[in-house]
Design a protein around this motif. Structure first.
Motif, PDB file in Angstrom:
ATOM      1  N   SER A  17       7.557 -38.284  19.676  1.00 11.14           N
ATOM      2  CA  SER A  17       6.175 -37.826  19.857  1.00 11.14           C
ATOM      3  C   SER A  17       5.363 -38.786  20.723  1.00 11.14           C
ATOM      4  O   SER A  17       4.339 -38.403  21.268  1.00 11.14           O
ATOM      5  CB  SER A  17       5.481 -37.656  18.508  1.00 11.14           C
ATOM      6  N   ALA A  18       5.800 -40.018  20.820  1.00 13.24           N
ATOM      7  CA  ALA A  18       5.168 -41.068  21.628  1.00 13.24           C
ATOM      8  C   ALA A  18       3.813 -41.516  21.098  1.00 13.24           C
ATOM      9  O   ALA A  18       3.084 -42.211  21.790  1.00 13.24           O
ATOM     10  CB  ALA A  18       5.067 -40.656  23.085  1.00 13.24           C
ATOM     11  N   GLN A  19       3.485 -41.161  19.875  1.00 16.39           N
ATOM     12  CA  GLN A  19       2.223 -41.628  19.295  1.00 16.39           C
ATOM     13  C   GLN A  19       2.195 -43.148  19.221  1.00 16.39           C
ATOM     14  O   GLN A  19       1.158 -43.764  19.453  1.00 16.39           O
ATOM     15  CB  GLN A  19       2.003 -41.009  17.916  1.00 16.39           C
ATOM     16  N   CYS A  20       3.321 -43.755  18.921  1.00 17.48           N
ATOM     17  CA  CYS A  20       3.382 -45.214  18.846  1.00 17.48           C
ATOM     18  C   CYS A  20       3.112 -45.849  20.202  1.00 17.48           C
ATOM     19  O   CYS A  20       2.410 -46.856  20.299  1.00 17.48           O
ATOM     20  CB  CYS A  20       4.724 -45.664  18.285  1.00 17.48           C
ATOM     21  N   VAL A  21       3.646 -45.258  21.250  1.00 19.04           N
ATOM     22  CA  VAL A  21       3.448 -45.778  22.598  1.00 19.04           C
ATOM     23  C   VAL A  21       1.984 -45.653  23.007  1.00 19.04           C
ATOM     24  O   VAL A  21       1.424 -46.546  23.632  1.00 19.04           O
ATOM     25  CB  VAL A  21       4.372 -45.063  23.609  1.00 19.04           C
ATOM     26  N   HIS A  22       1.342 -44.565  22.611  1.00 17.80           N
ATOM     27  CA  HIS A  22      -0.074 -44.382  22.928  1.00 17.80           C
ATOM     28  C   HIS A  22      -0.953 -45.367  22.169  1.00 17.80           C
ATOM     29  O   HIS A  22      -1.934 -45.864  22.701  1.00 17.80           O
ATOM     30  CB  HIS A  22      -0.516 -42.950  22.636  1.00 17.80           C
ATOM     31  N   ARG A  23      -0.603 -45.647  20.919  1.00 20.70           N
ATOM     32  CA  ARG A  23      -1.406 -46.555  20.076  1.00 20.70           C
ATOM     33  C   ARG A  23      -1.149 -48.025  20.392  1.00 20.70           C
ATOM     34  O   ARG A  23      -2.060 -48.833  20.288  1.00 20.70           O
ATOM     35  CB  ARG A  23      -1.104 -46.314  18.601  1.00 20.70           C
ATOM     36  N   ALA A  24       0.087 -48.368  20.704  1.00 23.80           N
ATOM     37  CA  ALA A  24       0.443 -49.773  20.943  1.00 23.80           C
ATOM     38  C   ALA A  24       1.445 -49.862  22.094  1.00 23.80           C
ATOM     39  O   ALA A  24       2.625 -50.158  21.888  1.00 23.80           O
ATOM     40  CB  ALA A  24       1.008 -50.385  19.671  1.00 23.80           C
ATOM     41  N   PRO A  25       0.999 -49.602  23.321  1.00 18.05           N
ATOM     42  CA  PRO A  25       1.934 -49.569  24.461  1.00 18.05           C
ATOM     43  C   PRO A  25       2.629 -50.895  24.723  1.00 18.05           C
ATOM     44  O   PRO A  25       3.713 -50.913  25.311  1.00 18.05           O
ATOM     45  CB  PRO A  25       1.054 -49.156  25.639  1.00 18.05           C
ATOM     46  N   GLU A  26       2.042 -52.000  24.265  1.00 18.17           N
ATOM     47  CA  GLU A  26       2.683 -53.295  24.462  1.00 18.17           C
ATOM     48  C   GLU A  26       3.795 -53.535  23.452  1.00 18.17           C
ATOM     49  O   GLU A  26       4.621 -54.417  23.644  1.00 18.17           O
ATOM     50  CB  GLU A  26       1.644 -54.429  24.372  1.00 18.17           C
ATOM     51  N   ALA A  27       3.833 -52.719  22.400  1.00 19.58           N
ATOM     52  CA  ALA A  27       4.776 -52.964  21.304  1.00 19.58           C
ATOM     53  C   ALA A  27       5.916 -51.955  21.214  1.00 19.58           C
ATOM     54  O   ALA A  27       6.924 -52.236  20.570  1.00 19.58           O
ATOM     55  CB  ALA A  27       4.026 -52.989  19.975  1.00 19.58           C
ATOM     56  N   PHE A  28       5.753 -50.772  21.835  1.00 19.08           N
ATOM     57  CA  PHE A  28       6.778 -49.729  21.725  1.00 19.08           C
ATOM     58  C   PHE A  28       7.107 -49.155  23.097  1.00 19.08           C
ATOM     59  O   PHE A  28       6.252 -49.077  23.969  1.00 19.08           O
ATOM     60  CB  PHE A  28       6.306 -48.591  20.801  1.00 19.08           C
ATOM     61  N   ARG A  29       8.345 -48.733  23.245  1.00 14.74           N
ATOM     62  CA  ARG A  29       8.837 -48.106  24.478  1.00 14.74           C
ATOM     63  C   ARG A  29       9.606 -46.844  24.121  1.00 14.74           C
ATOM     64  O   ARG A  29      10.192 -46.757  23.045  1.00 14.74           O
ATOM     65  CB  ARG A  29       9.796 -49.043  25.218  1.00 14.74           C
ATOM     66  N   LEU A  30       9.635 -45.897  25.043  1.00 13.25           N
ATOM     67  CA  LEU A  30      10.511 -44.738  24.904  1.00 13.25           C
ATOM     68  C   LEU A  30      11.700 -44.955  25.822  1.00 13.25           C
ATOM     69  O   LEU A  30      11.547 -45.398  26.960  1.00 13.25           O
ATOM     70  CB  LEU A  30       9.793 -43.445  25.294  1.00 13.25           C
ATOM     71  N   ASP A  31      12.894 -44.625  25.327  1.00 11.22           N
ATOM     72  CA  ASP A  31      14.083 -44.755  26.155  1.00 11.22           C
ATOM     73  C   ASP A  31      14.336 -43.449  26.897  1.00 11.22           C
ATOM     74  O   ASP A  31      13.535 -42.513  26.817  1.00 11.22           O
ATOM     75  CB  ASP A  31      15.283 -45.204  25.323  1.00 11.22           C
TER      76      ASP A  31
END
Length: 77
Positions: A17-31
């Protein structure tokens, strides 16, 4: 010195869903499979990372206190 966290993503549960990337882009990545993974497996305690875990629609993100292994998110019932 503040708390240190271990951050994991259960890739068998992640739906990309990429919610983590939107909330913390410095901490999560999508492969390339559009699944999340932490940028670092160990990090300083950070409100944005906690918000990212809380925003995951399938609770695929686990945060624990390093050293004790005590869960930060999801909390124990």
């Amino acid at each position: 010195m503040g708390d240190r966290w271990g951050v994991e993503v259960d890739r068998s549960v992640c739906i990309g869903s990429a919610q983590c990337v939107h909330r913390a882009p410095e901490a999560f990545r999508l492969d390339t499979a559009m699944q999340s993974h932490p940028a670092e497996a160990e990090t300083d305690a950070n409100e944005k990372i906690l918000e990212a875990a809380e925003s995951c629609p399938v609770e695929a993100i686990m945060i624990t206190l390093l050293g004790s292994g005590e869960p930060v998110f999801p909390p124990e019932d």
